[in-house]
Scaffold this motif. Sequence first.
Motif, PDB file in Angstrom:
ATOM      1  N   ARG A  31       0.817  -1.224   0.000  1.00 43.72           N
ATOM      2  CA  ARG A  31       0.000   0.000   0.000  1.00 43.72           C
ATOM      3  C   ARG A  31       0.847   1.268   0.000  1.00 43.72           C
ATOM      4  N   ALA A  32       2.126   1.067  -0.298  1.00 42.04           N
ATOM      5  CA  ALA A  32       3.056   2.209  -0.421  1.00 42.04           C
ATOM      6  C   ALA A  32       3.095   3.053   0.850  1.00 42.04           C
ATOM      7  N   ARG A  33       3.061   2.406   2.012  1.00 41.91           N
ATOM      8  CA  ARG A  33       3.115   3.136   3.274  1.00 41.91           C
ATOM      9  C   ARG A  33       4.524   3.136   3.867  1.00 41.91           C
ATOM     10  N   ILE A  34       5.468   2.649   3.094  1.00 43.14           N
ATOM     11  CA  ILE A  34       6.871   2.640   3.524  1.00 43.14           C
ATOM     12  C   ILE A  34       7.601   3.714   2.729  1.00 43.14           C
ATOM     13  N   ALA A  35       8.394   4.478   3.396  1.00 41.26           N
ATOM     14  CA  ALA A  35       9.133   5.565   2.747  1.00 41.26           C
ATOM     15  C   ALA A  35       9.998   5.014   1.619  1.00 41.26           C
ATOM     16  N   PRO A  36      10.130   5.763   0.531  1.00 40.23           N
ATOM     17  CA  PRO A  36      10.916   5.279  -0.616  1.00 40.23           C
ATOM     18  C   PRO A  36      12.309   4.812  -0.233  1.00 40.23           C
ATOM     19  N   ASP A  37      12.926   5.481   0.699  1.00 39.29           N
ATOM     20  CA  ASP A  37      14.290   5.103   1.077  1.00 39.29           C
ATOM     21  C   ASP A  37      14.328   3.758   1.795  1.00 39.29           C
ATOM     22  N   ASP A  38      13.204   3.356   2.371  1.00 36.62           N
ATOM     23  CA  ASP A  38      13.174   2.105   3.138  1.00 36.62           C
ATOM     24  C   ASP A  38      12.595   0.929   2.349  1.00 36.62           C
TER      25      ASP A  38
END
Length: 375
Positions: A31-38
């Motif tokens: 659900r794209a709830r993780i930061a792009p860097d992570d």
Amino acid sequence: MIVHAFLRWVETARAADRAKAASVLARAYARARIAPDDRRAAEMAMIFLLDDPAPQVRLGLAEALADSEDAPRAVVLPLAEDQPEIAAHILLCSPVLTDADLVDIAARGGEATRMLIAHRAFVSRPVSAALAEVGDRPDLLALLENEGAAISRRSLTRIADRFGHDAEIRALLLDREDLPSDARHALVEKIGSALAGFGLIQAAVGSSRVERITREACDVATIGMVADVASGEMPVLVEHLRLAGRLTPVFLMHALCTGRAEFFAVSIANLSGQAERRVRSILSDGREAAVRALYETTGLGRDISALFAEATMLLRREAKGGDGLLSVSERLLSRARGAEGASCRSMLEMVERLAIAEQRQTARSYALIATREAA
């Protein structure tokens, strides 16, 4: 950093807690709830969890990622080949799996794997083709019953070749309008063979009579099927019948008497080796001697060719507006009843049975009209 802490925690957590955490991590990723860097670290964590000995951990991943278009292939592909209860979520739903993936998995997997693939909401033609080649009966039943499965005509023919002896698969194939005519005929023949081999029928009727009745029933079914075959497909069906040894004089006379002009012309062109346009011209306008000569180029003897020529002339008169009282088969029967030779007698027996069947159908229609008028 959170993912690193997660991995340290996993090493000592209980299986139930690991499963819950795997599900939360995978859902957050999907659900794209993780930061792009992570996100890359999250992928590595999920890949690490694929080695977890507890099936419920991998099940948590599969359930969370099944519908995600962005799920990592490095996670999805191993899950697709995990235990059936885990793989089921991925095989049934995952949009990440390509046709090539599904074909490879079907080839390597077992019956349960192929069954899941056959039940996908959409099954492409390449995947259906793979299942047609390697699938077992349950897989192919599921595929044929799946309205979302795109199955090519070639694959349908392959299924008919492999499992045409199975009554359920045969019924599903025969119900399809896109089944090729040669495959349809082959299935009709298998039905006849199944009936002829039924011990109770043989005991009651006798094997020789069963064989004749079965042959006639298959001929009738084929003649009926011919009416729905497209012109472009007709040569393929005719060649199939020729190779199967079904273009017998009796069968061809049946086609001629019942007005299957397109099929009959293509059959004569195939058997004679002459151009179809020339054959059609002779059949429609040629003199009786030319018609007889055409039939003899197919290998028919002079006595049989005379019967065919007579039937052809009767059909022409019928097309121009006959008396309408007698069918072609009835008129042919009355004109040729004294014909000599075993081949002629066998053919006229068929013509007589055809004439009787037509008379019975006419009587039924008459009775139906009379009943409606009386009402």
